[in-house]
Design an enzyme around this catalytic site. Structure first.
Site, short mmCIF file in Angstrom:
data_model
loop_
_atom_site.label_atom_id
_atom_site.label_comp_id
_atom_site.label_asym_id
_atom_site.label_seq_id
_atom_site.Cartn_x
_atom_site.Cartn_y
_atom_site.Cartn_z
N ARG A 1 -4.23 1.89 -1.87
CA ARG A 1 -4.01 0.89 -0.82
C ARG A 1 -2.91 1.34 0.14
O ARG A 1 -3.00 1.09 1.34
CB ARG A 1 -3.68 -0.48 -1.40
CG ARG A 1 -4.85 -1.12 -2.10
CD ARG A 1 -6.01 -1.40 -1.13
NE ARG A 1 -7.18 -1.80 -1.86
CZ ARG A 1 -8.32 -1.13 -1.89
NH1 ARG A 1 -8.45 0.00 -1.25
NH2 ARG A 1 -9.35 -1.56 -2.58
N GLU B 1 -4.54 3.85 2.28
CA GLU B 1 -5.38 3.13 3.22
C GLU B 1 -4.54 2.50 4.34
O GLU B 1 -4.90 2.56 5.52
CB GLU B 1 -6.16 2.04 2.48
CG GLU B 1 -7.07 1.21 3.35
CD GLU B 1 -7.77 0.13 2.55
OE1 GLU B 1 -8.97 -0.07 2.79
OE2 GLU B 1 -7.12 -0.53 1.71
N SER C 1 13.78 9.06 8.17
CA SER C 1 14.16 9.83 6.99
C SER C 1 13.65 9.21 5.70
O SER C 1 13.70 7.99 5.52
CB SER C 1 15.69 9.94 6.92
OG SER C 1 16.07 10.60 5.74
#
Length: 156
Positions: A96, A99, A122
């Protein structure tokens, strides 16, 4: 003296042993972080092989988990980072995030560059927080905060 790992397999084996000890002792990541004196996100990442712990934190974590002196030393080494093998992750939770970056990655990049200019966020000077909150529509929601220092690109 700080030491760096060359081969991540020993650190991965330690992560497996640490998670087994955590499970056996019925400990939470928060309890381990409390022993380390560090945040749950940083401590969890370190125990899972992604960060080095300071000596006192490594000792406290190893004692809590019942790990030996070799584990204390290994918890302090600078790891070879990266916990996801090449390719698309198969674990549903990790997938996920993959995604989300596939869908929102270019949006994040555009918004960051518009607000900050050319540079990066960073992952070294970084904080991570995960919170569970009630969803007004029922159930629960996860609030995930990624807080990284902006580093501008410097021409040379």
């Amino acid at each position: 003296m700080m030491h760096a790992q060359l081969d991540p397999t020993t650190r991965q084996a330690l992560a497996v042993a640490a998670v087994e000890a955590k499970t056996r002792k019925d400990l939470s990541w928060q309890q381990i972080a409390d022993a380390a004196g560090l945040s749950p996100a940083f401590t969890t990442a370190a125990v899972l092989g992604q960060h080095a712990l300071p000596a006192d934190a490594a000792q406290a974590v190893a004692e809590l988990l019942g790990l030996d002196d070799d584990a204390v030393m290994l918890l302090q080494t600078i790891p070879t980072r990266g916990s996801i093998p090449e390719g698309i992750p198969t674990d549903p939770t990790i997938y996920r995030f993959h995604e989300m970056l596939q869908v929102y990655g270019t949006t994040l990049k555009a918004l960051i560059h518009e607000q900050f200019g050319d540079g990066i966020i960073s992952a070294v000077n970084f904080r991570l927080d995960v919170r569970k909150v009630a969803d007004p529509e029922g159930g629960e929601r996860a609030i995930i905060t990624l807080d990284g220092k902006y580093l501008p690109t410097k021409p040379f």
